[in-house]
Design a protein around this motif. Structure first.
Motif, PDB file in Angstrom:
ATOM      1  N   THR A 180       0.855  -1.185   0.000  1.00 13.10           N
ATOM      2  CA  THR A 180       0.000   0.000   0.000  1.00 13.10           C
ATOM      3  C   THR A 180       0.893   1.238   0.000  1.00 13.10           C
ATOM      4  O   THR A 180       1.476   1.595   1.032  1.00 13.10           O
ATOM      5  CB  THR A 180      -0.932   0.006   1.232  1.00 13.10           C
ATOM      6  OG1 THR A 180      -1.690  -1.207   1.237  1.00 13.10           O
ATOM      7  CG2 THR A 180      -1.865   1.205   1.198  1.00 13.10           C
ATOM      8  N   PRO A 181       1.048   1.902  -1.157  1.00 15.39           N
ATOM      9  CA  PRO A 181       2.001   3.004  -1.274  1.00 15.39           C
ATOM     10  C   PRO A 181       1.741   4.145  -0.294  1.00 15.39           C
ATOM     11  O   PRO A 181       0.591   4.478   0.014  1.00 15.39           O
ATOM     12  CB  PRO A 181       1.794   3.497  -2.718  1.00 15.39           C
ATOM     13  CG  PRO A 181       1.294   2.297  -3.450  1.00 15.39           C
ATOM     14  CD  PRO A 181       0.425   1.574  -2.456  1.00 15.39           C
ATOM     15  N   LYS A 182       2.841   4.701   0.185  1.00 13.87           N
ATOM     16  CA  LYS A 182       2.790   5.907   1.017  1.00 13.87           C
ATOM     17  C   LYS A 182       3.305   7.046   0.153  1.00 13.87           C
ATOM     18  O   LYS A 182       4.447   7.001  -0.322  1.00 13.87           O
ATOM     19  CB  LYS A 182       3.656   5.731   2.274  1.00 13.87           C
ATOM     20  CG  LYS A 182       3.599   6.914   3.227  1.00 13.87           C
ATOM     21  CD  LYS A 182       4.287   6.590   4.554  1.00 13.87           C
ATOM     22  CE  LYS A 182       5.762   6.316   4.394  1.00 13.87           C
ATOM     23  NZ  LYS A 182       6.471   6.121   5.664  1.00 13.87           N
ATOM     24  N   LEU A 183       2.472   8.056  -0.077  1.00 16.81           N
ATOM     25  CA  LEU A 183       2.822   9.137  -0.989  1.00 16.81           C
ATOM     26  C   LEU A 183       2.969  10.454  -0.234  1.00 16.81           C
ATOM     27  O   LEU A 183       2.144  10.776   0.622  1.00 16.81           O
ATOM     28  CB  LEU A 183       1.751   9.284  -2.071  1.00 16.81           C
ATOM     29  CG  LEU A 183       1.639   8.102  -3.045  1.00 16.81           C
ATOM     30  CD1 LEU A 183       0.348   8.194  -3.843  1.00 16.81           C
ATOM     31  CD2 LEU A 183       2.842   8.079  -3.984  1.00 16.81           C
ATOM     32  N   PRO A 184       4.005  11.233  -0.560  1.00 13.23           N
ATOM     33  CA  PRO A 184       4.163  12.542   0.080  1.00 13.23           C
ATOM     34  C   PRO A 184       3.143  13.530  -0.483  1.00 13.23           C
ATOM     35  O   PRO A 184       2.617  13.331  -1.587  1.00 13.23           O
ATOM     36  CB  PRO A 184       5.588  12.945  -0.298  1.00 13.23           C
ATOM     37  CG  PRO A 184       5.839  12.238  -1.595  1.00 13.23           C
ATOM     38  CD  PRO A 184       5.076  10.944  -1.512  1.00 13.23           C
ATOM     39  N   ASN A 185       2.881  14.567   0.250  1.00 11.13           N
ATOM     40  CA  ASN A 185       1.924  15.583  -0.195  1.00 11.13           C
ATOM     41  C   ASN A 185       2.665  16.897  -0.385  1.00 11.13           C
ATOM     42  O   ASN A 185       2.722  17.732   0.511  1.00 11.13           O
ATOM     43  CB  ASN A 185       0.796  15.728   0.832  1.00 11.13           C
ATOM     44  CG  ASN A 185      -0.269  16.689   0.362  1.00 11.13           C
ATOM     45  OD1 ASN A 185      -0.442  16.899  -0.837  1.00 11.13           O
ATOM     46  ND2 ASN A 185      -0.979  17.300   1.297  1.00 11.13           N
ATOM     47  N   TYR A 186       3.243  17.061  -1.581  1.00 10.70           N
ATOM     48  CA  TYR A 186       4.013  18.277  -1.868  1.00 10.70           C
ATOM     49  C   TYR A 186       3.101  19.403  -2.329  1.00 10.70           C
ATOM     50  O   TYR A 186       2.068  19.161  -2.967  1.00 10.70           O
ATOM     51  CB  TYR A 186       5.042  18.009  -2.974  1.00 10.70           C
ATOM     52  CG  TYR A 186       6.125  17.043  -2.604  1.00 10.70           C
ATOM     53  CD1 TYR A 186       6.993  17.303  -1.543  1.00 10.70           C
ATOM     54  CD2 TYR A 186       6.308  15.870  -3.327  1.00 10.70           C
ATOM     55  CE1 TYR A 186       8.009  16.410  -1.213  1.00 10.70           C
ATOM     56  CE2 TYR A 186       7.313  14.979  -3.006  1.00 10.70           C
ATOM     57  CZ  TYR A 186       8.157  15.250  -1.951  1.00 10.70           C
ATOM     58  OH  TYR A 186       9.148  14.371  -1.622  1.00 10.70           O
ATOM     59  N   LEU A 187       3.501  20.601  -2.044  1.00  9.87           N
ATOM     60  CA  LEU A 187       2.856  21.758  -2.640  1.00  9.87           C
ATOM     61  C   LEU A 187       3.026  21.652  -4.163  1.00  9.87           C
ATOM     62  O   LEU A 187       4.133  21.435  -4.652  1.00  9.87           O
ATOM     63  CB  LEU A 187       3.513  23.042  -2.124  1.00  9.87           C
ATOM     64  CG  LEU A 187       2.954  24.372  -2.660  1.00  9.87           C
ATOM     65  CD1 LEU A 187       1.530  24.575  -2.152  1.00  9.87           C
ATOM     66  CD2 LEU A 187       3.855  25.531  -2.227  1.00  9.87           C
ATOM     67  N   GLY A 188       1.934  21.755  -4.893  1.00 11.07           N
ATOM     68  CA  GLY A 188       2.023  21.696  -6.348  1.00 11.07           C
ATOM     69  C   GLY A 188       1.839  20.316  -6.947  1.00 11.07           C
ATOM     70  O   GLY A 188       1.937  20.150  -8.169  1.00 11.07           O
ATOM     71  N   THR A 189       1.582  19.305  -6.102  1.00 11.97           N
ATOM     72  CA  THR A 189       1.422  17.948  -6.625  1.00 11.97           C
ATOM     73  C   THR A 189       0.358  17.896  -7.718  1.00 11.97           C
ATOM     74  O   THR A 189       0.530  17.217  -8.745  1.00 11.97           O
ATOM     75  CB  THR A 189       1.045  16.968  -5.493  1.00 11.97           C
ATOM     76  OG1 THR A 189       2.115  16.921  -4.555  1.00 11.97           O
ATOM     77  CG2 THR A 189       0.816  15.570  -6.037  1.00 11.97           C
ATOM     78  N   ASN A 190      -0.725  18.602  -7.524  1.00 15.11           N
ATOM     79  CA  ASN A 190      -1.819  18.568  -8.502  1.00 15.11           C
ATOM     80  C   ASN A 190      -1.539  19.428  -9.733  1.00 15.11           C
ATOM     81  O   ASN A 190      -2.244  19.311 -10.741  1.00 15.11           O
ATOM     82  CB  ASN A 190      -3.130  19.022  -7.843  1.00 15.11           C
ATOM     83  CG  ASN A 190      -3.573  18.065  -6.758  1.00 15.11           C
ATOM     84  OD1 ASN A 190      -3.321  16.862  -6.843  1.00 15.11           O
ATOM     85  ND2 ASN A 190      -4.217  18.583  -5.725  1.00 15.11           N
TER      86      ASN A 190
END
Length: 430
Positions: free
Chosen positions: A167-177
């Protein structure tokens, strides 16, 4: 929650093992050898867990998430001399670092040799595990996928061996979207063919991130490996690989790093680890997961609130198969009635003391089950507490050497070949 009536009428203890990978197979073996009645539930159509290659990256034919993160051409990153079980080594062959296919053959041989295979229910997906009303057993609801039906079982003990690389753990960076290129997790990487001509950012310099940066660089135009290690990785990469510190934010076309520099990329590959998930555990099982810290467990294994449940294989930066086998022997020593567990209060005090020491060392909550330099202390504690055979000194020595070799010579370390001489000694033979 242990069924106390068993001690009176000598009934056979029943064990549920969830998962038929490295952890599940040794757990089943030791439960069987203790005289238990064992059922292994495996969601895939074959044993081997994370060593099973699957082209699919999303759902399988039954609509269940694909767990394997295996990619084409993968060879072990530890030598086979320490990847087998303590009393069941991987058969000798030309190389110490062997292909995934050979690991699968080994696990099949192991399973067949100890009568495990006939106890595995393949294509069976565990839906729910919860205490029975009298809290003396576990109710386990399972989906029989080929027949599309639900079955309910009751067991005295549950050994959770579902792994933690799915189950991947993904960072939440500013600008991801905002980023318009392709984003993927290493879980979905299968081969490097699709990276021809691409510019790739690999985020994360753990074992998989280092490996993928090296593999992808063979086909891509350039690779940038972003890391937050205190010291720059010593590994020698090919000329088209560069190192950068942490990502500060993503842009439409790439990334800005914390050192203020920026680069454009066509693909971002997150090698940022995995989340520990147990979606089948009901909320009344006494287990809480908080930022990959599973609470509360005695010796990182046994559920303190309901000590007839155990988790095999949670610690990382360890010699995996050897540690899992030790954990399984540790748990079965108590579950089989051979040795009495401490009281819940004593187990909680022991756990609190250990965790406080870990926090003092500066470990974060997400590192609650990380062993690394302190792995030997953990192994020895398990062995002495349960009075079971410890991990052999030669295994510990070789594991430390190979971890160092991986970090220092990523390109060539798999050419090393070793031979175990005795319980204390190994030799490098090339």
């Amino acid at each position: 929650m242990v069924n106390e009536a068993q001690d009176k009428n000598n009934e056979k203890r029943t064990y549920c093992v969830i998962g038929a990978g490295t952890a599940g197979l040794c757990a089943a073996r030791h439960a069987l050898q203790s005289g238990g009645d064992v059922t292994v539930f495996e969601m895939a159509k074959q044993l081997g867990g994370t060593w099973v290659f699957n082209e699919q990256v999303d759902k399988n034919e039954y609509g269940i998430d694909v767990h394997s993160s295996m990619y084409k051409g993968l060879r072990t990153n530890l030598p086979k001399e320490i990847m087998g079980y303590p009393d069941f080594p991987i058969p000798d062959q030309d190389s110490s670092y062997i292909p995934a296919e050979d690991m699968l053959k080994f696990f099949q041989l192991f399973s067949d040799s100890f009568g495990i295979t006939e106890n595995i229910k393949f294509n069976h997906y565990v839906i729910r595990v919860k205490p029975t009303k009298d809290e003396k057993q576990w109710e386990v609801i399972v989906r029989d996928c080929p027949n599309d039906k639900m079955d309910t079982y009751c067991f005295d003990y549950v050994l959770i061996c579902n792994g933690h690389y799915h189950t991947p753990k993904l960072p939440n960076y500013l600008g991801t979207n905002r980023y318009k290129g392709k984003q993927m997790h290493s879980h979905d990487y299968r081969c490097n063919d699709s990276f021809v001509g691409e510019t790739v950012l690999v985020i994360g310099a753990g074992p998989s991130g280092m490996d993928l940066a090296h593999e992808i660089s063979k086909k891509s135009d350039r690779v940038t490996l972003s890391h937050h290690l205190k010291d720059k990785p010593k590994a020698s990469f090919s000329k088209n690989v560069t190192l950068k510190p942490d990502v500060a934010q993503l842009t439409e076309t790439g990334a800005i790093f914390v050192d203020g520099t920026s680069q454009d990329f066509s693909i971002i590959c997150y090698s940022t680890g995995y989340r520990y998930t147990f979606p089948f555990l009901s909320c009344d099982c006494g287990i809480m997961v908080e930022d990959n810290y599973i609470q509360k467990l005695y010796k990182h294994c046994i559920n303190i609130r309901y000590p007839s449940m155990a988790f095999i294989g949670l610690p990382y930066y360890v010699c995996a198969a050897q540690m899992m086998d030790l954990q399984a022997r540790f748990c079965i020593k108590f579950f089989s009635g051979t040795k009495q567990l401490p009281s819940k209060q004593d187990m909680e005090e022991d756990t609190n003391s250990e965790m406080e020491e870990r926090w003092r060392r500066g470990l974060k909550k997400r590192q609650a089950h990380m062993m690394g330099p302190h792995e030997d202390r953990y192994y020895d504690d398990l062995a002495s507490t349960a009075e079971v055979d410890p991990i052999k000194p030669v295994v510990k020595k070789l594991h430390k050497l190979c971890a160092l070799r991986f970090s220092e010579d990523l390109v060539n370390f798999r050419n090393d070949k070793f031979r175990i001489v005795d319980d204390e000694t190994y030799v490098k033979i090339n």
